[in-house]
Design a protein around this motif. Structure first.
Motif, PDB file in Angstrom:
ATOM      1  N   GLY A 137      11.563  12.129  45.180  1.00 32.52           N
ATOM      2  CA  GLY A 137      10.842  11.445  45.781  1.00 32.52           C
ATOM      3  C   GLY A 137       9.470  10.875  45.072  1.00 32.52           C
ATOM      4  N   ASN A 192      10.789  13.742  51.829  1.00 28.92           N
ATOM      5  CA  ASN A 192      10.999  12.414  51.152  1.00 28.92           C
ATOM      6  C   ASN A 192      12.470  11.789  51.254  1.00 28.92           C
ATOM      7  N   ASN A 232      10.213   3.926  46.707  1.00 27.34           N
ATOM      8  CA  ASN A 232       9.540   4.915  47.267  1.00 27.34           C
ATOM      9  C   ASN A 232       8.097   4.436  47.696  1.00 27.34           C
TER      10      ASN A 232
END
Length: 306
Positions: A280, A50, A154
């Protein structure tokens, strides 16, 4: 004669009124434009940990930078030193190796770096030999990040950058910290409370220095044995790193109880950190005030896909 004067005065009043309205509208329009934030949006790539890699143009080269928030200066590969793109700044940065010994690094001025339409000029940088030239150009530092506010989506792999702070829609937790160095958060594990660096340049979840009080306590309480021993060149050349792993039943993160977390212990990492293995899982806002009396905030928001 009176009729002509009366008409003339009405005309003057009309012209004056129209002029005033035009002037006021112009001022309001300018203020509106000045207050409306200009947002630069960048699509980034992520690795399996991530970690975020943002596309940049350094001088004439199109490359990518690891989005890092732990180190202060920009870190670049030796490529830019070999091409003489770096100019000496005359300053020295003293770093502390994992063995506790200080070592000096030369600071350079970077060439122009373009992120979208944003231009970063003469950023202070050090040469980092841990970054292979063929993968990434280096990593951002807090000096570069603090120039703007950042919103990390994200879910869509997109970063938004603005001079104006971002407003969260549904904050999971807000972390306040002083703008003296890297962002940090209070974490309590096994009854020991300490600060952890929020490092988007690390792919770990929760990583602890095994030589710290907390690290030694976890090794003793869980009778941990090393899962591997490696040679690391992340923070110094050829450092032997011993890695431990443990699942703890829970911890306090910024005052919030988190169940069952995997902890990695490292003898080479000089600071307890929270990396993208945990961060993440959230969308993130970094609002940087650059004013000591206000401070900075890191805001975590629940992802749509989680």
């Amino acid at each position: 004669m009176n009729t002509i004067n009366s008409g003339y005065k009405k005309t003057l009043r009309f012209v004056f009124t129209v002029s005033c309205l035009t002037f006021v509208c112009s001022i309001l329009s300018q203020n509106s434009n000045a207050q409306s934030p200009v947002v630069t949006k960048i699509t980034f790539q992520k690795d399996k940990y991530n970690r975020i890699f943002i596309p940049v143009k350094i001088d004439r080269d199109s490359m990518s930078l690891l989005f890092g928030t732990y180190a202060k200066p920009l870190r670049l590969t030796p490529y830019f030193q070999s091409t003489r793109s770096l100019s000496p700044s005359g300053d020295i940065l003293t770093l502390v190796a994992p063995n506790g010994r200080p070592h000096d690094r030369l600071l350079f001025y970077s060439p122009k770096i373009t992120v979208g339409k944003l231009k970063f000029r003469s950023e202070q940088a050090i040469v980092n030999y841990a970054f292979p030239d063929t993968i990434i150009a280096g990593a951002t530092g807090t000096e570069m990040v603090y120039r703007y506010n950042w919103m990390i989506n994200n879910d869509q792999n997109q970063i938004s950058i603005s001079k104006q702070p971002f407003t969260p829609s549904a904050a999971f937790t807000t972390i306040n910290y002083k703008n003296d160095s890297y962002p940090k958060v209070a974490v309590e594990i096994a009854g020991i409370k300490t600060n952890f660096a929020l490092d988007f340049g690390s792919g770990a979840g929760f990583q602890i220095n095994s030589r710290s009080d907390l690290g030694r306590k976890l090794i003793a309480d869980y009778n941990l044995k090393p899962v591997k021993r490696i040679l690391s060149d992340i923070h110094a050349k050829q450092v032997r790193d011993t890695i431990y792993e443990v699942n703890v039943p829970g911890l306090l993160f910024n005052g919030i109880q988190l169940p069952q977390q995997k902890i990695q212990l490292s003898s080479a990492f000089p600071q307890n950190i929270v990396g993208t293995g945990f961060l993440g899982d959230y969308n993130v806002i970094l609002n940087n005030s650059r004013k000591r009396k206000i401070g900075n905030t890191v805001i975590l928001e629940k992802r749509l896909s989680k």
